[in-house]
Motif scaffolding. Sequence first.
Motif, PDB file in Angstrom:
ATOM      1  N   THR A 178      39.610 120.024 -16.703  1.00  0.00           N
ATOM      2  CA  THR A 178      40.909 119.371 -16.741  1.00  0.00           C
ATOM      3  C   THR A 178      41.774 120.034 -17.804  1.00  0.00           C
ATOM      4  N   ASP A 179      43.055 120.158 -17.524  1.00  0.00           N
ATOM      5  CA  ASP A 179      43.981 120.691 -18.528  1.00  0.00           C
ATOM      6  C   ASP A 179      44.652 119.572 -19.319  1.00  0.00           C
ATOM      7  N   ASP A 180      44.206 118.331 -19.077  1.00  0.00           N
ATOM      8  CA  ASP A 180      44.768 117.188 -19.803  1.00  0.00           C
ATOM      9  C   ASP A 180      43.671 116.145 -19.998  1.00  0.00           C
ATOM     10  N   LEU A 181      42.777 116.423 -20.916  1.00  0.00           N
ATOM     11  CA  LEU A 181      41.593 115.587 -21.106  1.00  0.00           C
ATOM     12  C   LEU A 181      41.930 114.143 -21.410  1.00  0.00           C
ATOM     13  N   TYR A 182      43.003 113.923 -22.172  1.00  0.00           N
ATOM     14  CA  TYR A 182      43.304 112.567 -22.612  1.00  0.00           C
ATOM     15  C   TYR A 182      43.818 111.672 -21.481  1.00  0.00           C
ATOM     16  N   ASN A 183      44.161 112.289 -20.359  1.00  0.00           N
ATOM     17  CA  ASN A 183      44.550 111.514 -19.180  1.00  0.00           C
ATOM     18  C   ASN A 183      43.585 111.778 -18.026  1.00  0.00           C
ATOM     19  N   SER A 184      42.322 111.962 -18.383  1.00  0.00           N
ATOM     20  CA  SER A 184      41.290 112.265 -17.398  1.00  0.00           C
ATOM     21  C   SER A 184      40.089 111.341 -17.611  1.00  0.00           C
ATOM     22  N   VAL A 224      44.865 118.585 -24.647  1.00  0.00           N
ATOM     23  CA  VAL A 224      43.515 119.091 -24.886  1.00  0.00           C
ATOM     24  C   VAL A 224      42.892 119.389 -23.524  1.00  0.00           C
ATOM     25  N   HIS A 225      42.179 120.498 -23.432  1.00  0.00           N
ATOM     26  CA  HIS A 225      41.601 120.964 -22.175  1.00  0.00           C
ATOM     27  C   HIS A 225      40.070 120.937 -22.274  1.00  0.00           C
ATOM     28  N   TYR A 226      39.420 120.835 -21.124  1.00  0.00           N
ATOM     29  CA  TYR A 226      37.965 120.662 -21.122  1.00  0.00           C
ATOM     30  C   TYR A 226      37.360 121.299 -19.880  1.00  0.00           C
ATOM     31  N   ILE A 227      36.241 121.992 -20.066  1.00  0.00           N
ATOM     32  CA  ILE A 227      35.495 122.603 -18.978  1.00  0.00           C
ATOM     33  C   ILE A 227      34.019 122.227 -19.129  1.00  0.00           C
ATOM     34  N   LYS A 228      33.398 121.856 -18.039  1.00  0.00           N
ATOM     35  CA  LYS A 228      31.966 121.571 -18.034  1.00  0.00           C
ATOM     36  C   LYS A 228      31.309 122.340 -16.889  1.00  0.00           C
ATOM     37  N   CYS A 229      30.258 123.087 -17.192  1.00  0.00           N
ATOM     38  CA  CYS A 229      29.556 123.811 -16.149  1.00  0.00           C
ATOM     39  C   CYS A 229      28.063 123.752 -16.379  1.00  0.00           C
ATOM     40  N   ARG A 230      27.311 124.148 -15.355  1.00  0.00           N
ATOM     41  CA  ARG A 230      25.852 124.031 -15.384  1.00  0.00           C
ATOM     42  C   ARG A 230      25.235 125.386 -15.059  1.00  0.00           C
ATOM     43  N   LEU A 231      24.186 125.733 -15.785  1.00  0.00           N
ATOM     44  CA  LEU A 231      23.447 126.949 -15.502  1.00  0.00           C
ATOM     45  C   LEU A 231      22.588 126.716 -14.274  1.00  0.00           C
ATOM     46  N   LYS A 232      22.757 127.544 -13.266  1.00  0.00           N
ATOM     47  CA  LYS A 232      22.042 127.360 -12.007  1.00  0.00           C
ATOM     48  C   LYS A 232      20.538 127.605 -12.175  1.00  0.00           C
TER      49      LYS A 232
END
Length: 217
Positions: free
Chosen positions: A179-185, A209-217
């Motif tokens: 998300t490019d808008d964590l505070y409204n997510s 504030v921006h946020y990225i979450k990913c997983r190692l396959k």
Amino acid sequence: MRRKQHRFKHNQDAHNVIERGKEWYTKIKGNWAEYFGNDKPLVLELACGKGEYTVGLAENIPDMNFIGIDIKGDRIARGSKRAMDKGLDNAAFLRTGIQFLDEFFNADEIEEIWLIHPDPQPRDKEEKRRLTNPHFLGIYKKYLRKGGLFKLKTDSRFLYDYSLEILQKDNEFELLDHTDDLYNSPLLDEHFGIRTHYEQIWTERGSSVHYIKCRLK
């Protein structure tokens, strides 16, 4: 200078700080379960600064052990003291650089890696220093277990866009959320209300504030 000296003395005496000159510094690799007294999953906060996330996450997630990593001893001391004041036995701090992780962790040992507001290094010649460039992502992959999570939080739109592009091209990471808008997510709930000192200032001034979450396959 006097404050720094006081903090360095704190680190020397603090049981939750691992740094050069202490016994655990040279024998911790492969022995984190002994250090913490349990075999709970390990979570790293890289370039942790004052350790707001290390402490905040440890307080909210007692079933995991959290390790804040930073080269700056005076910063680590603040997180260490905060964790001690809260009586947290699942939070520790390791004074070292990210490039030396191999001295302290085995491959596939880490459950999650958090990267909170790293320096975006926006100039082209600084790309090799960005903590989400392919080189650093390769380091993180070595220590994350399969299915382990990598999470980035940043106030830099530049770093967010750059990291998103790099991760989308990486065949070993699966992008879960961003998300490019964590505070409204709804993703904000994953942060338990934790904010760094400067994040508090930035957001009060209207910065996103921006946020990225990913997983190692």
